[in-house]
Write an enzyme that holds these catalytic residues in place. Structure first.
Site, short mmCIF file in Angstrom:
data_model
loop_
_atom_site.label_atom_id
_atom_site.label_comp_id
_atom_site.label_asym_id
_atom_site.label_seq_id
_atom_site.Cartn_x
_atom_site.Cartn_y
_atom_site.Cartn_z
N LYS A 69 0.83 -1.20 0.00
CA LYS A 69 0.00 0.00 0.00
C LYS A 69 0.87 1.26 0.00
O LYS A 69 0.61 2.21 -0.72
CB LYS A 69 -0.95 -0.02 1.21
CG LYS A 69 -2.05 -1.07 1.06
CD LYS A 69 -2.81 -1.37 2.33
CE LYS A 69 -3.79 -2.51 2.09
NZ LYS A 69 -4.51 -2.96 3.29
N GLN A 113 -5.01 -1.56 9.46
CA GLN A 113 -4.76 -2.86 8.84
C GLN A 113 -5.31 -3.98 9.73
O GLN A 113 -4.98 -4.07 10.91
CB GLN A 113 -3.24 -3.04 8.62
CG GLN A 113 -2.87 -4.31 7.88
CD GLN A 113 -3.41 -4.34 6.45
OE1 GLN A 113 -3.33 -3.38 5.71
NE2 GLN A 113 -3.99 -5.46 6.06
N ASP A 136 -11.24 2.38 3.47
CA ASP A 136 -11.54 0.96 3.30
C ASP A 136 -13.03 0.75 3.01
O ASP A 136 -13.44 -0.33 2.57
CB ASP A 136 -11.17 0.17 4.57
CG ASP A 136 -9.84 -0.54 4.44
OD1 ASP A 136 -9.42 -0.80 3.29
OD2 ASP A 136 -9.22 -0.86 5.48
#
Ligand code: NAD
Length: 307
Positions: A69, A113, A136
């Site tokens: 990422k 995460q 997200d």
């Protein structure tokens, strides 16, 4: 629309005649387009989109995902801010950091995460992220907006699958789509997006009877279970499009999906490989959401078909 990708450009360099639906060339084009959007934001609005990534503990797979990422941020010019917290961090400590990031006007996207260490509550963390920075797309507000058909930030994996289907010019209207898996992050939002695209959608899960019978009727099959080789190649309807979201690390260290790839490939019109398929799109879509979030904050619309 806050940010519109150029679909014609995304289709460039794709081998539409091949059976393999590859995510790699598509991710490259998407990141190049997003780099252009970042340039526009910087030149015209003096703002660089910024993504804050929070990792708690040192889960090895998570470290690989986080690295990918951050690398994708570098390729687009998005600023990345990595917060690595020790494995014994408390919920309260994580929440305090998330509150600070919510309040920081320089931060446009916040990502925690997953998985978090066992003693922590992932839902509490997700719900604390400001919906406008939830890149997200897991916050209940964003999931609700997706249901209502007005989502700004949508879960990256299913949204990336939709981008892939558009780039490969798969016509979804009236298609029978079967989604195997009903998680909040993949299966459910995937089914919503396919319905929005006017497909007829069947959702299967671990309690579905006769999974094989449903799969055999699928013009489009999306599988997200994490069960290695759950879908046998012979079940694939000839000419179907097969999207394999699942990732399993095998004993030899290699990655594999939920579909028996070699046999399925002989029957499918298109099939995504693992690795090199959907995972590529997930990362690219995270960056898309970060740029989209910056556009939203600034009240700016960028149409990359004209930029
Ligand atoms: P999850 O565990 O939350 O959900 C799994 C789903 O599969 C459940 O809805 C369950 O009912 C269903 N399922 C399990 N066994 C089944 C069976 N035998 N028959 C039918 N359905 C069954 O998982 P998730 O977070 O949705 O992830 C699924 C897989 O996708 C995992 O392998 C994960 O690593 C992978 N994943 C990949 C990406 C990517 O970018 N490629 C992104 C997210 C998740």
């Amino acid at each position: 629309m806050l940010l519109t990708l150029d679909d014609n450009d995304l289709s460039q360099n794709l081998d539409l005649d091949s059976t393999v639906m590859s995510g790699r060339p598509l991710k490259k084009r998407m990141l190049a387009q997003l780099a252009r959007a970042v340039q526009i934001l910087e030149q015209q609005h003096h703002v660089r989109p910024c993504l804050a990534v929070v990792q708690v503990g040192d889960h090895p797979a998570s470290s690989v995902y986080v690295r990918n990422k951050i690398l994708a941020c570098k390729k687009t010019g998005v600023v990345s801010m990595l917060h690595e917290l020790p494995g014994d961090t408390t919920d309260a400590e994580l929440h305090a950091l998330l509150e600070r990031l919510n309040a920081d006007p320089a931060v446009h996207g916040i990502l925690v995460q997953l998985p978090l260490p066992e003693h922590m509550d992932p839902q509490a963390a997700i719900q604390l992220i400001s919906p406008s920075k939830d890149v997200d797309g897991y916050h209940p507000v964003n999931l609700g907006d997706l249901m209502a058909g007005r989502g700004a930030l949508e879960p990256c994996t299913p949204r990336g699958v939709m981008t892939m289907l558009r780039a490969y010019k798969v016509d979804l209207v009236g298609m029978h789509a079967v989604v195997v898996g009903r998680s909040m992050t993949v299966g459910r939002p995937m089914a919503q997006m396919l319905m929005r695209a006017n497909a007829t959608v069947t959702v299967c899960h671990r309690f579905t009877k006769d999974l094989q019978e449903h799969v055999k009727r699928a013009d489009l099959l999306v599988v997200a279970t994490g069960v290695h080789n759950l879908i046998k190649g012979e079940w694939i309807k000839p000419g179907a499009t097969v999207i394999d979201v699942g990732i399993t690390r095998l004993e030899d260290g290699s990655l594999s999906g939920d579909v028996d790839y070699d046999v399925a490939r002989e029957r499918a019109r298109y099939i995504t490989p693992v690795p090199g398929g959907v995972g590529q799109m997930t990362v690219a879509t995270l960056l898309e959401n970060t740029v989209r979030s910056a556009c939203q904050t600034l009240g700016v619309e960028i149409d990359l078909r004209r930029a």
